[in-house]
Design a protein around this motif. Structure first.
Motif, PDB file in Angstrom:
ATOM      1  N   SER A   1       0.829  -1.209   0.000  1.00 14.18           N
ATOM      2  CA  SER A   1       0.000   0.000   0.000  1.00 14.18           C
ATOM      3  C   SER A   1       0.863   1.257   0.000  1.00 14.18           C
ATOM      4  O   SER A   1       0.515   2.259  -0.643  1.00 14.18           O
ATOM      5  CB  SER A   1      -0.973   0.005   1.181  1.00 14.18           C
ATOM      6  N   GLU A   2       1.989   1.238   0.690  1.00 15.33           N
ATOM      7  CA  GLU A   2       2.904   2.383   0.661  1.00 15.33           C
ATOM      8  C   GLU A   2       3.499   2.558  -0.736  1.00 15.33           C
ATOM      9  O   GLU A   2       3.668   3.690  -1.202  1.00 15.33           O
ATOM     10  CB  GLU A   2       4.020   2.209   1.684  1.00 15.33           C
ATOM     11  N   LEU A   3       3.795   1.452  -1.402  1.00 12.75           N
ATOM     12  CA  LEU A   3       4.304   1.536  -2.776  1.00 12.75           C
ATOM     13  C   LEU A   3       3.260   2.140  -3.703  1.00 12.75           C
ATOM     14  O   LEU A   3       3.577   2.972  -4.559  1.00 12.75           O
ATOM     15  CB  LEU A   3       4.722   0.154  -3.282  1.00 12.75           C
ATOM     16  N   ALA A   4       2.008   1.743  -3.533  1.00 11.95           N
ATOM     17  CA  ALA A   4       0.934   2.303  -4.357  1.00 11.95           C
ATOM     18  C   ALA A   4       0.809   3.806  -4.120  1.00 11.95           C
ATOM     19  O   ALA A   4       0.638   4.588  -5.058  1.00 11.95           O
ATOM     20  CB  ALA A   4      -0.385   1.597  -4.059  1.00 11.95           C
TER      21      ALA A   4
ATOM     22  N   LEU B   1       0.434   4.429  -8.493  1.00 10.03           N
ATOM     23  CA  LEU B   1      -0.078   3.341  -9.320  1.00 10.03           C
ATOM     24  C   LEU B   1      -1.238   2.655  -8.592  1.00 10.03           C
ATOM     25  O   LEU B   1      -1.253   2.615  -7.366  1.00 10.03           O
ATOM     26  CB  LEU B   1       1.017   2.302  -9.588  1.00 10.03           C
ATOM     27  N   PRO B   2      -2.175   2.072  -9.346  1.00  9.82           N
ATOM     28  CA  PRO B   2      -3.242   1.306  -8.700  1.00  9.82           C
ATOM     29  C   PRO B   2      -2.661   0.083  -7.973  1.00  9.82           C
ATOM     30  O   PRO B   2      -1.646  -0.471  -8.416  1.00  9.82           O
ATOM     31  CB  PRO B   2      -4.126   0.859  -9.864  1.00  9.82           C
ATOM     32  N   PRO B   3      -3.282  -0.332  -6.887  1.00  9.16           N
ATOM     33  CA  PRO B   3      -2.784  -1.495  -6.139  1.00  9.16           C
ATOM     34  C   PRO B   3      -2.590  -2.742  -7.007  1.00  9.16           C
ATOM     35  O   PRO B   3      -1.619  -3.480  -6.827  1.00  9.16           O
ATOM     36  CB  PRO B   3      -3.861  -1.735  -5.078  1.00  9.16           C
ATOM     37  N   ARG B   4      -3.480  -2.964  -7.956  1.00  8.76           N
ATOM     38  CA  ARG B   4      -3.357  -4.124  -8.838  1.00  8.76           C
ATOM     39  C   ARG B   4      -2.070  -4.053  -9.668  1.00  8.76           C
ATOM     40  O   ARG B   4      -1.386  -5.056  -9.877  1.00  8.76           O
ATOM     41  CB  ARG B   4      -4.583  -4.203  -9.745  1.00  8.76           C
ATOM     42  N   THR B   5      -1.735  -2.872 -10.147  1.00  8.96           N
ATOM     43  CA  THR B   5      -0.512  -2.681 -10.936  1.00  8.96           C
ATOM     44  C   THR B   5       0.722  -2.886 -10.065  1.00  8.96           C
ATOM     45  O   THR B   5       1.713  -3.463 -10.506  1.00  8.96           O
ATOM     46  CB  THR B   5      -0.500  -1.274 -11.570  1.00  8.96           C
ATOM     47  N   VAL B   6       0.663  -2.423  -8.822  1.00 10.16           N
ATOM     48  CA  VAL B   6       1.784  -2.622  -7.894  1.00 10.16           C
ATOM     49  C   VAL B   6       1.972  -4.107  -7.631  1.00 10.16           C
ATOM     50  O   VAL B   6       3.102  -4.600  -7.613  1.00 10.16           O
ATOM     51  CB  VAL B   6       1.575  -1.833  -6.584  1.00 10.16           C
TER      52      VAL B   6
ATOM     53  N   ALA C   1       4.912  -5.834  12.849  1.00  8.03           N
ATOM     54  CA  ALA C   1       3.871  -4.978  13.413  1.00  8.03           C
ATOM     55  C   ALA C   1       2.473  -5.443  12.991  1.00  8.03           C
ATOM     56  O   ALA C   1       1.526  -5.341  13.766  1.00  8.03           O
ATOM     57  CB  ALA C   1       4.087  -3.534  12.991  1.00  8.03           C
ATOM     58  N   ASP C   2       2.352  -5.957  11.763  1.00  7.51           N
ATOM     59  CA  ASP C   2       1.065  -6.407  11.243  1.00  7.51           C
ATOM     60  C   ASP C   2       1.323  -7.590  10.312  1.00  7.51           C
ATOM     61  O   ASP C   2       1.731  -7.399   9.164  1.00  7.51           O
ATOM     62  CB  ASP C   2       0.373  -5.270  10.499  1.00  7.51           C
ATOM     63  N   ALA C   3       1.100  -8.785  10.792  1.00  4.99           N
ATOM     64  CA  ALA C   3       1.428 -10.000  10.035  1.00  4.99           C
ATOM     65  C   ALA C   3       0.621 -10.145   8.750  1.00  4.99           C
ATOM     66  O   ALA C   3       0.956 -10.962   7.903  1.00  4.99           O
ATOM     67  CB  ALA C   3       1.226 -11.231  10.916  1.00  4.99           C
ATOM     68  N   ARG C   4      -0.432  -9.334   8.587  1.00  6.29           N
ATOM     69  CA  ARG C   4      -1.198  -9.380   7.337  1.00  6.29           C
ATOM     70  C   ARG C   4      -0.463  -8.682   6.202  1.00  6.29           C
ATOM     71  O   ARG C   4      -0.787  -8.876   5.038  1.00  6.29           O
ATOM     72  CB  ARG C   4      -2.563  -8.709   7.530  1.00  6.29           C
ATOM     73  N   LYS C   5       0.508  -7.861   6.542  1.00  7.75           N
ATOM     74  CA  LYS C   5       1.244  -7.085   5.538  1.00  7.75           C
ATOM     75  C   LYS C   5       2.613  -7.683   5.269  1.00  7.75           C
ATOM     76  O   LYS C   5       3.218  -8.296   6.139  1.00  7.75           O
ATOM     77  CB  LYS C   5       1.410  -5.637   6.001  1.00  7.75           C
ATOM     78  N   ARG C   6       3.081  -7.467   4.045  1.00 10.07           N
ATOM     79  CA  ARG C   6       4.429  -7.874   3.668  1.00 10.07           C
ATOM     80  C   ARG C   6       5.252  -6.612   3.443  1.00 10.07           C
ATOM     81  O   ARG C   6       4.746  -5.600   2.968  1.00 10.07           O
ATOM     82  CB  ARG C   6       4.414  -8.717   2.399  1.00 10.07           C
ATOM     83  N   LEU C   7       6.528  -6.684   3.787  1.00  9.80           N
ATOM     84  CA  LEU C   7       7.452  -5.584   3.576  1.00  9.80           C
ATOM     85  C   LEU C   7       8.364  -5.960   2.410  1.00  9.80           C
ATOM     86  O   LEU C   7       8.886  -7.073   2.350  1.00  9.80           O
ATOM     87  CB  LEU C   7       8.280  -5.335   4.838  1.00  9.80           C
ATOM     88  N   TYR C   8       8.542  -5.030   1.501  1.00  4.45           N
ATOM     89  CA  TYR C   8       9.353  -5.264   0.310  1.00  4.45           C
ATOM     90  C   TYR C   8      10.592  -4.384   0.334  1.00  4.45           C
ATOM     91  O   TYR C   8      10.540  -3.216   0.739  1.00  4.45           O
ATOM     92  CB  TYR C   8       8.525  -4.964  -0.949  1.00  4.45           C
TER      93      TYR C   8
END
Length: 91
Positions: A47-50, A55-60, A80-87
């Motif tokens: 979401s931070e990248l988007a 760019l739209p989330p789908r494109t990211v 901090a939030d296991a639902r999220k991935r860090l890139y």
């Protein structure tokens, strides 16, 4: 350092940078943009990248999958939030 040596040193540095981005060169523009944003920011979520790339989330998601296929991006779960991935960029 003489002028020819300085030019050679600059060329070597430029070649190193060019080689670094070689795996990304043939990827779609969205993947290149995501890679460049990750180059400026150590670690970001999807979401931070988007937000950063506009760019739209789908494109990211597509860009990240292409970058992962090219083995130039690392991902891990967020503590901090296991639902999220860090890139992060691995080149």
């Amino acid at each position: 350092m003489s002028a020819p040596e300085a030019v050679h040193a600059d060329n070597a540095e430029t070649d190193d940078l060019a080689d670094r981005w070689e795996p990304v060169r043939d990827l779609p523009p969205s993947a290149k943009l995501v890679a460049k944003v990750l180059d400026y920011n150590e670690t970001l979520t999807q979401s931070e990248l988007a937000e950063e790339t506009l760019l739209p989330p789908r494109t990211v998601r597509y860009a990240l999958s292409r970058l992962e296929d090219a083995d130039v991006v690392n991902s891990r779960f967020s503590f901090a939030d296991a639902r999220k991935r860090l890139y992060s960029l691995s080149i």
